[in-house]
Design an enzyme around this catalytic site. Structure first.
Site, PDB file in Angstrom:
ATOM      1  N   LYS A 110       0.855  -1.192   0.000  1.00 56.22           N
ATOM      2  CA  LYS A 110       0.000   0.000   0.000  1.00 56.22           C
ATOM      3  C   LYS A 110       0.891   1.242   0.000  1.00 56.22           C
ATOM      4  O   LYS A 110       1.780   1.380   0.850  1.00 56.22           O
ATOM      5  CB  LYS A 110      -0.847  -0.038   1.270  1.00 56.22           C
ATOM      6  CG  LYS A 110      -2.163   0.676   1.195  1.00 56.22           C
ATOM      7  CD  LYS A 110      -2.934   0.317   2.466  1.00 56.22           C
ATOM      8  CE  LYS A 110      -4.244   1.011   2.568  1.00 56.22           C
ATOM      9  NZ  LYS A 110      -4.798   0.892   3.919  1.00 56.22           N
TER      10      LYS A 110
HETATM   11  C1  E4P Z   1      -8.119   1.279   4.450  1.00 55.68           C
HETATM   12  O1  E4P Z   1      -7.411   0.886   3.582  1.00 55.68           O
HETATM   13  C2  E4P Z   1      -8.004   2.608   5.075  1.00 55.68           C
HETATM   14  O2  E4P Z   1      -6.743   2.784   5.600  1.00 55.68           O
HETATM   15  C3  E4P Z   1      -9.070   2.781   6.098  1.00 55.68           C
HETATM   16  O3  E4P Z   1     -10.296   2.338   5.557  1.00 55.68           O
HETATM   17  C4  E4P Z   1      -9.178   4.191   6.633  1.00 55.68           C
HETATM   18  O4  E4P Z   1     -10.323   4.295   7.444  1.00 55.68           O
HETATM   19  P1  E4P Z   1     -10.573   5.499   8.470  1.00 55.68           P
HETATM   20  O5  E4P Z   1     -10.826   6.737   7.678  1.00 55.68           O
HETATM   21  O6  E4P Z   1     -11.758   5.074   9.264  1.00 55.68           O
HETATM   22  O7  E4P Z   1      -9.321   5.612   9.288  1.00 55.68           O
END
Ligand code: E4P
Length: 217
Positions: free
Chosen positions: A83
C-alpha cells in the site's frame, strides 16, 4: 463486491474468515499501531490466515526508500499487496512494483484525478476514503460513483476499493454503485446482518416450534 476487513486484529479476522466473508484484509500504520504488534510479524500471520490480498502500507516518504520497503513487505507472502500513498513518490513506487508483478493498493484517494493517476501507474487497487470525505460534509459515495464512471469509460482494470467505511449503509451504497471491493472494520461487516424483522420473525418461529414440540435431532 469483495469484502476486505480493515483491521490488524487477528482474532477479529479469524472470526469473520470462518463465515466466508473475508476476501482480503487492509491495514494501515494506525491499525498496526493499535494492534501493538510488530508489522512484519502480524502481517505474516494475517497472510497465513486469509487467501486473498493483504494490504501492508509503507511508511517511507521518498521513492527509493518506499520501493525498498515495498520489496521487503512483498517478501512476507505471495498474497501481500503493498500500500502506497497517493503522492508522486507513491505513484512512481506503484509503477515500479507493478512492473515487478507485485500487487499495489494506492491509498488516501480523495479525487477522480488522483484515481486516474493511480490507474495509469498500474495500481491493482485504488482506495477512495468515503468516511473522511463525509466527515467534511462532502459526498464520499459520489466519489466512488465518479471513479466507477471514469474507469468504465476507459476500461481501466484497477479495482475500486471503497475505504474509510463507517456504516452498513456505506456497504450497501458501495455495492449498488459497483465498487469492486469494500474494506470495513469487522463491526461494520457484522452489523450488515441486523434487521428487526429477522429477529422478530425468528422469535416467533422458535416460540411456535417450542409450543408444538418440534424436534429435528
Ligand atoms: C483502508 O485501507 C483505510 O486505511 C481505512 O479504511 C481508513 O479508514 P478510516 O478513515 O476510518 O481511518
Amino acid at each position: 463486491m469483495k469484502f476486505f476487513v480493515d483491521t490488524a486484529d487477528i482474532d477479529a479476522i479469524a472470526e469473520l474468515n470462518d463465515t466466508g466473508m473475508v476476501d482480503g484484509v487492509t491495514t494501515n500504520p494506525s491499525l498496526i499501531a493499535k494492534s501493538g504488534r510488530d508489522i512484519l510479524e502480524v502481517t505474516k500471520e494475517i497472510c497465513d490466515l486469509v487467501d486473498g490480498p493483504v494490504s501492508a502500507e509503507v511508511v517511507a516518504v521518498d521513492h527509493e526508500e518506499m520501493l525498498a520497503e515495498g520489496r521487503h513487505l512483498a517478501k512476507i507472502a505471495d498474497n501481500i499487496c503493498v500500500k502506497v500513498p497517493l503522492t508522486w513518490a507513491g505513484l512512481k513506487t506503484c509503477k515500479a512494483l507493478s512492473d515487478e508483478g507485485t500487487k499495489v493498493n494506492v491509498t488516501l484517494c480523495f479525487s477522480v484525478n488522483q484515481a486516474l493517476l493511480a490507474a495509469k501507474a498500474g495500481a491493482t487497487f485504488i482506495s477512495p476514503f468515503i468516511g473522511r470525505l463525509d466527515d467534511l460534509n462532502l459526498d464520499g459515495m459520489e466519489l466512488i460513483q465518479d471513479i466507477r464512471t471514469m474507469y468504465d469509460n476507459y476500461g481501466f482494470e484497477t479495482e475500486i476499493l471503497a475505504a474509510s467505511i463507517r456504516s452498513a449503509n456505506h456497504m450497501k451504497e458501495a455495492a449498488l454503485i459497483g465498487a469492486d471491493v469494500a474494506t470495513a472494520p469487522p463491526g461494520v461487516i457484522k452489523g450488515m446482518i441486523n434487521h428487526v424483522l429477522t429477529d422478530k420473525g425468528l422469535d416467533g418461529f422458535l416460540a411456535d416450534a417450542k409450543k408444538a414440540g418440534i424436534k429435528i435431532l
